[in-house]
Design a protein around this motif. Structure first.
Motif, PDB file in Angstrom:
ATOM      1  N   LEU A  39      10.898  -2.684  11.155  1.00 34.88           N
ATOM      2  CA  LEU A  39      11.089  -0.826  11.172  1.00 34.88           C
ATOM      3  C   LEU A  39      11.455  -0.168  13.096  1.00 34.88           C
ATOM      4  O   LEU A  39      12.687   0.403  12.857  1.00 34.88           O
ATOM      5  CB  LEU A  39      10.685  -0.825  10.277  1.00 34.88           C
ATOM      6  N   GLY A  40      10.632  -1.062  13.283  1.00 34.30           N
ATOM      7  CA  GLY A  40      10.816  -0.499  14.892  1.00 34.30           C
ATOM      8  C   GLY A  40      12.248  -0.719  15.594  1.00 34.30           C
ATOM      9  O   GLY A  40      12.904   0.343  16.062  1.00 34.30           O
ATOM     10  N   ARG A  41      12.659  -1.837  15.430  1.00 35.64           N
ATOM     11  CA  ARG A  41      14.237  -2.203  15.749  1.00 35.64           C
ATOM     12  C   ARG A  41      15.132  -1.210  16.124  1.00 35.64           C
ATOM     13  O   ARG A  41      15.910  -0.235  16.067  1.00 35.64           O
ATOM     14  CB  ARG A  41      14.676  -3.599  15.610  1.00 35.64           C
ATOM     15  N   SER A  42      15.128  -0.767  13.814  1.00 32.58           N
ATOM     16  CA  SER A  42      15.732   0.037  13.268  1.00 32.58           C
ATOM     17  C   SER A  42      15.182   1.728  13.565  1.00 32.58           C
ATOM     18  O   SER A  42      16.622   2.536  14.034  1.00 32.58           O
ATOM     19  CB  SER A  42      15.721   0.307  11.545  1.00 32.58           C
ATOM     20  N   LEU A  43      14.131   1.855  14.389  1.00 34.94           N
ATOM     21  CA  LEU A  43      14.558   3.212  14.348  1.00 34.94           C
ATOM     22  C   LEU A  43      14.642   3.505  16.186  1.00 34.94           C
ATOM     23  O   LEU A  43      15.043   4.408  15.981  1.00 34.94           O
ATOM     24  CB  LEU A  43      12.553   3.287  14.317  1.00 34.94           C
TER      25      LEU A  43
END
Length: 296
Positions: free
Chosen positions: A195-199
């Motif tokens: 999720l952090g990577r996507s954001l």
């Protein structure tokens, strides 16, 4: 009250932030197989282990499935009506505003706030949303429905396997449960890192529609929570399951909506903005729900 919400949420925020930092500084999270591994191995193992450990009965599972399906249906109907009244394209925004991010954000948030006893309901609810992404999401954005996608939907298959095991009262041996526990154990932290990577990798395009996007970002968690509240009352659900459903329905716009928009030439910049803009509204809504309805 605020501290009681923030402290359990801190690990969720820190791990997601770590994923964003790693995505900018390293290539450790860039392998697309990581997401596939979580979806096809980790999440199904977590689902089966949680349901069997919780010893939920078929009636309880069926109620959760029916309640979440009803909530998504009502949200979709309200959203379709709103889009029709405002002359906004249904293809672009119906699935985006209907399906929340119950997977790599919703499950960790529920676990952080409500503990292990809420994990099984959270995963069951998330499996319904996963099915919705590959039915409503794909069919609306692509203009066609692909039933074969469901045959490769591992969380839905794991849900069916769990139902058969519970229905026939089959107990797995200890080593099998331990194996499922180990496989499911990596799911939550990896989901948050991804999720952090996507954001961290989202790119916001130039837009003159920020007012409309802010309204949509507020609409996603607030309407989701209100519809979920209504559904939990109609189904007469227990406090823990009720709050789990409301939290899951109050999640922000799902990252998978961005992926589908990229694949099917949707409004990629708008959806990227919605994912980020709806996050603080979602967390504020969840904090309020936790204060008002916490069963603890």
């Amino acid at each position: 009250m605020l501290q009681a919400f923030l402290l359990p949420m801190l690990p969720v925020i820190l791990i997601a932030a770590l994923g964003a930092i790693l995505s900018r500084q390293t290539d450790w999270l860039n392998n697309p197989a990581l997401g596939t591994l979580v979806t096809n191995i980790g999440l199904p193992a977590l689902l089966i282990h949680s349901l069997l450990k919780m010893q939920i009965d078929l009636g309880g599972m069926g109620q959760l499935l029916a309640a979440m399906a009803s909530a998504l249906t009502l949200i979709a109907l309200v959203t379709w009506l709103l889009l029709w009244l405002t002359h906004l394209p249904v293809r672009d925004y119906l699935s985006v505003l209907t399906n929340p991010n119950t997977g790599n954000l919703g499950i960790p948030v529920v676990y952080a706030l409500l503990g292990e006893q809420a994990l099984a309901p959270a995963v069951v609810i998330s499996s319904v949303v996963t099915v919705s992404h590959f039915t409503l999401g794909v069919s609306v954005m692509s203009g066609r429905f692909k039933p074969r996608e469901m045959l490769r939907n591992m969380p839905a298959i794991a849900l069916l396997v769990s139902a058969l095991l519970i229905g026939f009262q089959i107990e797995l041996p200890a080593f099998a449960m331990r194996t499922l526990d180990l496989l499911g154990g990596f799911t939550l932290p990896v989901m948050l890192l991804l999720l952090g990577r996507s954001l961290g990798n989202l790119r916001l395009g130039h837009s003159t529609r920020w007012g409309r996007l802010l309204a949509m970002a507020l609409y996603r968690p607030v309407v989701g929570a209100l519809v979920a509240f209504l559904v939990t009352r109609l189904f007469g659900m227990a406090p823990l399951e009720s709050l789990t459903l409301m939290i899951q329905c109050a999640m922000p716009t799902a990252v998978i909506s961005y992926i589908l928009a990229t694949r099917y030439q949707g409004p990629v910049d708008d959806i990227a903005a919605l994912i980020i803009l709806s996050l603080p509204f979602s967390l504020a809504t969840v904090a309020l729900l936790n204060i008002l309805f916490s069963p603890v």
